[in-house]
Design a protein around this motif. Sequence first.
Motif, PDB file in Angstrom:
ATOM      1  N   ASP A 129       0.846  -1.195   0.000  1.00 15.73           N
ATOM      2  CA  ASP A 129       0.000   0.000   0.000  1.00 15.73           C
ATOM      3  C   ASP A 129       0.876   1.237   0.000  1.00 15.73           C
ATOM      4  OD1 ASP A 129      -2.539  -0.964  -0.075  1.00 15.73           O
ATOM      5  OD2 ASP A 129      -2.923  -0.808   2.075  1.00 15.73           O
TER       6      ASP A 129
ATOM      7  N   ARG B 198      -5.012   6.491  -0.652  1.00 13.56           N
ATOM      8  CA  ARG B 198      -4.230   5.266  -0.539  1.00 13.56           C
ATOM      9  C   ARG B 198      -4.510   4.392  -1.757  1.00 13.56           C
ATOM     10  NH1 ARG B 198      -5.981   2.238   4.746  1.00 13.56           N
ATOM     11  NH2 ARG B 198      -4.613   0.613   3.896  1.00 13.56           N
ATOM     12  N   VAL B 199      -3.518   3.659  -2.146  1.00 12.82           N
ATOM     13  CA  VAL B 199      -3.686   2.728  -3.245  1.00 12.82           C
ATOM     14  C   VAL B 199      -2.784   1.520  -2.976  1.00 12.82           C
ATOM     15  CG1 VAL B 199      -1.888   3.830  -4.668  1.00 12.82           C
ATOM     16  CG2 VAL B 199      -3.658   2.460  -5.772  1.00 12.82           C
TER      17      VAL B 199
ATOM     18  N   THR C  80      -6.633  -4.591  -6.891  1.00 14.54           N
ATOM     19  CA  THR C  80      -6.452  -3.179  -6.548  1.00 14.54           C
ATOM     20  C   THR C  80      -7.410  -2.711  -5.451  1.00 14.54           C
ATOM     21  OG1 THR C  80      -5.791  -2.767  -8.830  1.00 14.54           O
ATOM     22  CG2 THR C  80      -6.426  -0.843  -7.518  1.00 14.54           C
ATOM     23  N   GLN C  81      -6.857  -1.942  -4.544  1.00 12.45           N
ATOM     24  CA  GLN C  81      -7.637  -1.315  -3.481  1.00 12.45           C
ATOM     25  C   GLN C  81      -7.251   0.164  -3.480  1.00 12.45           C
ATOM     26  OE1 GLN C  81      -9.012  -3.979  -0.992  1.00 12.45           O
ATOM     27  NE2 GLN C  81      -8.524  -5.109  -2.859  1.00 12.45           N
ATOM     28  N   TRP C  82      -8.227   1.005  -3.453  1.00 11.31           N
ATOM     29  CA  TRP C  82      -7.856   2.416  -3.331  1.00 11.31           C
ATOM     30  C   TRP C  82      -8.953   3.205  -2.622  1.00 11.31           C
ATOM     31  CZ3 TRP C  82     -10.529   6.548  -5.464  1.00 11.31           C
ATOM     32  CH2 TRP C  82     -11.450   6.251  -6.486  1.00 11.31           C
TER      33      TRP C  82
END
Lengths: 581, 488
Positions: free
Chosen positions: B225, B253-254, B297-299
């Motif tokens: 992250d 955040r990504v 992917t998380q953002w």
Amino acid sequence: MTDISRRELLLGLGVTALGTACRAALPDCPVCTRVKTITLDAPHPLDNVALVAERCQLFAFDEIHTEKPTVYTPTSIEDIKSIFREAGKQGRRVTVRGGGQSLDAQSLNDDLVMMMSDKFSDIGCIERDDKGFFITTGAGAKWWNVVKHVAPYGLMPPSLATAGWATVAGTMSADCVSRMSPIVGKEGQQIRAFHIVHPNGVDGWYCREDKDEKGRVFKAVIGSFGALGAVTQVKFDLMVARTNPGVFGDPPCVFTRSTRHGNAIDWDTTLRTLQSKTKLNGDRFKVNRAAHVGAKLSKSELQKKKQLSADAEHTEAHVADDTPELARTPEWSALSIVSFVNGQSMSANVLEQRYVDSQPLRRLYSDMYDADARFPSGAELQIPLLPTLTELGIELGFPEGEFVDELLGWSFFLHNSLNPAKAAAHRCGERLSFTQQTFALPAGGDDGPVDTRPAQRFIELLMARVHEADIRPGDIDFLYVPGDEFLMSGSYRLTAFVITVSFAEMNRPAFTPEITETLRALSHDCRTLGGRVHLVKGVVADPADLRVMYGDAAVKLRDMKKTYDPMNILRNDFFERVFNA
Amino acid sequence: MRTATFAVLGVLSTTALASAADPVAPPTTADLDPLPPAGIKDGLVYLREQNDVFRLYPHAQVDLDAHAFYGVGTDTLTAQQAGTDLETRFFLRHARLDLAGELIQRIFFDAGAEFVSNPAIDGARANSLDTKIAISDAWVKLDAGRSLNVTLGVFQAPFSQENRTMAGDLAMLERNVATRGFITPNGKVLGLALGGSGQHDVARWDLGVFGADTTNTIDYEPHFDAIGRATFKPFVNTSSDVLRDLQLGLSARVGTRHPRDVTGDAPAITTGQGFAMWRPTHVDAAGQVMHVIPSSTQWAAGAEVRWPFCRGLALRGEGYWVSRNTRESPEGQQSAFTSRLGQMSGVGWSAELSAWPFQMANLIAPVTPPRSSPHADHLELARTTFSPERRGIEVAILAAGINATYDGASRGGPIDPSVGSTTIAIYQIGGAFNYWHSSHLRLSINANAYLTPGSGTSDNAAIVPGTLITTADEHRVVEIGARTSVMF
């Protein structure tokens, strides 16, 4: 007047040639913006004074304090007298101004300012008597030029401000404290004599040996910021700075031993070390100077010299064999601690410095003592903008080690870094304001045990206050300065650790409330710790605190003014503000 | 007043004149004793070496809580059914020991353990029945100056105002449902961050790379992250009392989650007392228990505002868009098999108004504002100004919400026909009353209503206890909590 003519004659006959040689040996002063001076219309001249009057906007060196007075530039003692005479008659106020290097309003006044810099700047020939080398200069002679003149003869003024454009009488009237002051005393102690024109029309020479009234005036004029008259000439000591003093040759260099103290400094030990080294080297200086001039030493001086020699042998025995020769000689001309805020803490370098014969340079990494270096001036510009960058730079660029630097770069390092920084700011339409305030904290008696507690507590309060206000001082300097006998001196009969705090700001009409309130609070701390705020530099303090520090001295000075300046002509913004005149 | 001052000064001056003697230095009136090697200042206990080569700040916190639930189903569901004990009860909520300190005034550290960590409240798990011993903090910070510091270890992620405010400084007992359950679940991360600020926090920034976090407070799962937060106080150097402390901020955040490394459930959305209103598990049409797991992917990104516009009165709020790609795997095969690929996305938001009435009425000196960072500030031992003790009554009202969707097969795989709704709508309305006897003793009462309109139907996938009772048409749960906190 006669003295000036005699000296001009001497200069014309022989010393001019030597001066020319000096100019060849040392570079000219780098571009110096001094302080912005803007000529304005509509002067308010004195009647019956046949001098050109201009109205100018004058700034203090901090570029914060400013006034728009009518300015006279006298060319003779008679001119000075006529200005005083007519100002008294017409109820005007006069301030004497030299190089305009004061950090506060000591040389400012909104009525009349008498500029002393141009017509009283001659530098006499080097002389020598049984007390040593000395020289006589005009009041407006700039220190840069004085050093340039005397250094090729292996001589230096014992105590020297770092402002090259400050004038001889200007720093004398402030009784300036310098890196050399711990060893040789403050500037007042090198003054042999001066010529002064009092506002009551009397003029004359006052000497160090004078007793009674003249002696009191001598001690009062030094450090009284022009409150008793206009000084026109100054005669002061020179110290030996290399081998073969008095013989023309290469100017000396400066050897620096920098001892790094990282974070979590043991201030008690560090300050005690500074004090003990200062006392030892101060004694050595006195003895060796006498030896240089061939004076007959008294019995007590001979005994002291013997003891010092024994100390020196003891010190030498503990120096490793591979230590360079420079580092083996345990005699220093300047002793100081330069400290910086790093993060939440402070780091410090103990600087032991002395003059050495000309030799290949081993410059300090940051080029701080290089007169032509651009890095230090760039750093000065960054202090108000990116303090952390500057702190990191100092952390890396001010290391431990031994260095040899050029004389002018070292002597006027603040001049060399600040003036180009100010000039760069001016070119961009900006204004770099810089101020320092100096605090003298009691350090115990001259002959008694050293007491570091007031200085330590002051450091603790200083750090707490700057963190609380979220301000970052540029640097914090420490000196151990013996007490002196000059009336308005911050160390008048007060042996002290002298702590100077610097701040820089960009484009401010005044320093921020955080800075002024911090300085005001520190001044109060200084008072409760039994110390005084030096009047030499910027002064931000409550009048009540200043009264406790200087009340009795100010009353004595005022009594003298009744004699020598009965019309209270000589006033300046600084005194009027600080003492609520 | 000015005239009077000058008159007094005049008298002093006259006195000085009359008594003008040989000038002497002022008498020493300050205390010159060395600073003590141990003590307490500004609420912090310290032990120190005389030159501050090291300092230790031991601190501890014990919270005794009382929890009560009101609403349909709260008196009938068992703890196993609800995932938390819905009985009115007293219990130990926090027992925490920390040792913070400084080395050479440049290196700061804090390491501590929470002995009764609750995975549903302190983490983001659906089950709050078992407490664990967990790391509360374990970080080291190198301070290079106001504008640059480096932090390494386990610490509160530099994301969201609520997340970066120490829990003990919040008016409510727990972080709000949007922050804790959706915006930045758990909140602690393992990694390295650079940070710094301008004078008076006119700008403050933190940016870091992180390699692990946890939803159950103890098992850190590896991932990558990048997280950053910047805040601004545009009016801090003005004379406006109303606007001076206005703070605006942005966080983003990504990161990615690899199926090989991340097999733990996606964060559950729980109430402040541990009931999970959205759970990362469900039974699919084939009767298998499916786990929702972060994947790919998380953002998230959003903005915040904090505005202490009046003495003792402050408004704060924030809103974030969150997007988390997920995968669903059958129980027992989380690392080996993925049934479908989906996504959870939506908005989490909150707004809170807090007040210190006695301070507003000028009856008590203003309290020290809450620290905006969980990191201990350097303690200055020299006394310069009077620092008021935190004391008095603090009241607050809060509204928070989550408006999101979860579609388990939006990115691939067969749609699970058993899924009724893809919408998640949760709202929290709460109030707090705190009495601070000092910074060491706090008595608090909170009341929170959690609303899930349409829950139990195809309109909302969120649940309340009443939803678990098939006959009920209930969309809310009310929680009353009280706490006695002792800390130093």
